[in-house]
Design a protein around this motif. Structure first.
Motif, PDB file in Angstrom:
ATOM      1  N   ALA A 173     -10.625   8.914  -4.506  1.00  0.00           N
ATOM      2  CA  ALA A 173      -9.987   7.603  -4.521  1.00  0.00           C
ATOM      3  C   ALA A 173     -10.505   6.743  -5.665  1.00  0.00           C
TER       4      ALA A 173
ATOM      5  N   GLN B  86      -0.934  -1.016  -4.257  1.00  0.00           N
ATOM      6  CA  GLN B  86      -2.302  -0.540  -4.069  1.00  0.00           C
ATOM      7  C   GLN B  86      -2.247   0.906  -3.611  1.00  0.00           C
TER       8      GLN B  86
ATOM      9  N   TYR C 241       3.444  -0.991   4.028  1.00  0.00           N
ATOM     10  CA  TYR C 241       2.589   0.196   3.965  1.00  0.00           C
ATOM     11  C   TYR C 241       3.513   1.401   3.936  1.00  0.00           C
TER      12      TYR C 241
ATOM     13  N   HIS D 238      -4.999   8.560   2.662  1.00  0.00           N
ATOM     14  CA  HIS D 238      -5.079   8.429   4.119  1.00  0.00           C
ATOM     15  C   HIS D 238      -5.496   9.784   4.681  1.00  0.00           C
TER      16      HIS D 238
ATOM     17  N   ALA E 163       0.381   5.310   0.203  1.00  0.00           N
ATOM     18  CA  ALA E 163      -0.690   6.241   0.557  1.00  0.00           C
ATOM     19  C   ALA E 163      -0.206   7.678   0.610  1.00  0.00           C
TER      20      ALA E 163
ATOM     21  N   ALA F 230      -3.496   4.527  -2.103  1.00  0.00           N
ATOM     22  CA  ALA F 230      -4.438   4.820  -1.030  1.00  0.00           C
ATOM     23  C   ALA F 230      -4.415   6.304  -0.701  1.00  0.00           C
TER      24      ALA F 230
ATOM     25  N   ALA G 129      -8.130   3.687  -5.794  1.00  0.00           N
ATOM     26  CA  ALA G 129      -7.406   3.709  -4.523  1.00  0.00           C
ATOM     27  C   ALA G 129      -8.338   3.277  -3.394  1.00  0.00           C
ATOM     28  N   ILE G 130      -7.745   2.784  -2.324  1.00  0.00           N
ATOM     29  CA  ILE G 130      -8.496   2.549  -1.101  1.00  0.00           C
ATOM     30  C   ILE G 130      -8.361   3.782  -0.210  1.00  0.00           C
TER      31      ILE G 130
ATOM     32  N   HIS H  40     -10.386   1.736   5.314  1.00  0.00           N
ATOM     33  CA  HIS H  40      -9.570   1.151   6.375  1.00  0.00           C
ATOM     34  C   HIS H  40      -9.294   2.218   7.437  1.00  0.00           C
TER      35      HIS H  40
ATOM     36  N   VAL I  74       0.848  -1.193   0.000  1.00  0.00           N
ATOM     37  CA  VAL I  74       0.000   0.000   0.000  1.00  0.00           C
ATOM     38  C   VAL I  74       0.885   1.245   0.000  1.00  0.00           C
TER      39      VAL I  74
ATOM     40  N   ASN J 204     -13.831  -0.763   0.975  1.00  0.00           N
ATOM     41  CA  ASN J 204     -12.634  -0.054   0.531  1.00  0.00           C
ATOM     42  C   ASN J 204     -12.112   0.955   1.547  1.00  0.00           C
TER      43      ASN J 204
END
Length: 347
Positions: A175, A139, A343, A143, A97, A141, A180-181, A210, A95, A208
């Motif tokens: 996103a 992936q 991450y 945040h 982000a 993301a 994106a998550i 978190h 990930v 999707n």
């Protein structure tokens, strides 16, 4: 180490944001019904429920060993953690982000530049990580700091500001443009995680979305945020992971990624009591800034020796360049760490 700038820049007049109703559909393709207990099948796969894509445990094990980067201490990979439910992102993907808040240009890249430029930059960083580690897909993301510690106590004296839901909806819309998550981050200040977390349930119930929590701004002794570094205990962390696990089981979701920021020892206490769960993928995230050797030392002293499950690493576009040698660590350097962080966060 200086603390991150936590003061929220409140605008006197806010531009009305459009509520995007279609963003909740993002990520449904990977949804798995986790209402039944995970069961091993021949030692190679785990299936959550009828219709759920099986987890290749042999591949999972090999990726976890690869993540350890040849560690010989026995700490990594972590052996106590259970296999995740189907649909898990880690360690199958890394990930990457972008972090920040739409109300302030000083809290991170996410709110610093126009959204289209920001998303293009994030895609560029993702490609850089894939070049550094071609075997691990990225992936992307966003945040987003959804509860922000601030210098004003507010009406209830809790020194935190909850972002309006229209802001979170906007992040979800952004996103979706790049598949994106989303992570929602909580800085409780003088509030508690037990009070703040349930308010975000409608978003955390999405496949999707978190979560991240920031011990730096968890002021258990009543000190105003910014005066000292806060803390979370394993009991607080277990409350959060249990809450997320219940949402996963209730809604038939893939596992949630749960990020805990850390750059000192006391920010997380009693780490050995932290529970790992099939429904939640835990990331202990190295959140400190500074020159490369200082950051490496923080990772070595506070992340590596206290293994839970996965690790993360933050890179600051500005703060990492304040002192000589005035450079950020690069993806090729970071993928060699033991363990390799899965991450990555840019602020």
């Amino acid at each position: 180490m200086k603390m991150k700038n936590f003061f929220l820049l409140i605008l006197l007049s806010l531009t009305t944001l459009t509520l995007f109703t279609n963003c909740t559909e993002s990520g449904k393709a990977g949804k798995a019904d986790s209402t039944n207990k995970a069961a091993k099948n021949g030692g190679d796969t785990i299936t959550a429920a009828p219709g759920g894509a099986p987890l290749d445990t042999a591949l999972y094990d090999s990726l976890m060993v690869r993540m350890a980067n040849g560690d010989t201490t026995g700490r990594w990979p972590v052996k106590k953690a259970p296999y995740p439910l189907p649909g898990a992102i880690l360690p199958f993907k890394r990930v990457v982000a972008f972090y920040g808040n739409l109300f302030s240009k000083k809290m991170g890249i996410l709110g610093e530049i126009p959204s289209d430029q920001m998303l293009a930059k994030l895609k560029g960083e993702a490609k850089a990580w894939e070049r550094a580690d071609p075997k691990t897909p990225v992936q992307p993301a966003l945040h987003y700091i959804a509860v922000v510690a601030q210098g004003d106590g507010g009406k209830d004296g809790k020194y935190r500001y909850r972002m309006p839901f229209k802001q979170i909806d906007t992040i979800l819309y952004m996103a979706k443009k790049i598949d994106a998550i989303v992570f929602l981050d909580i800085q409780v200040a003088l509030s508690t995680i037990q009070a703040e977390l349930p308010l975000l349930e409608k978003y955390l119930s999405m496949p999707n979305v978190h979560l991240g929590i920031d011990p730096e701004f968890s002021m258990k002794d009543g000190t105003k945020p910014g005066k000292k570094i806060g803390t979370y205990d394993a009991a607080d962390i277990n409350y959060v992971s249990g809450y997320l696990a219940d949402l996963v089981k209730k809604n038939g979701l893939p596992p949630k990624i749960f990020v805990v920021h850390r750059f000192t020892h006391k920010m997380v206490t009693n780490y050995k009591n932290i529970k790992t769960r099939p429904e939640v993928q835990f990331v202990m995230h190295m959140d400190g800034w500074g020159e490369p050797e200082l950051k490496l030392g923080t990772y070595r002293n506070h992340i590596f020796p206290e293994p839970v499950q996965f690790t993360g690493f933050k890179l600051f576009y500005k703060n990492d360049l304040k002192k000589a040698p005035h450079r950020m660590l690069t993806p090729p350097e970071l993928v060699k760490y033991k363990p390799a962080p899965m991450y990555i966060q840019y602020q």
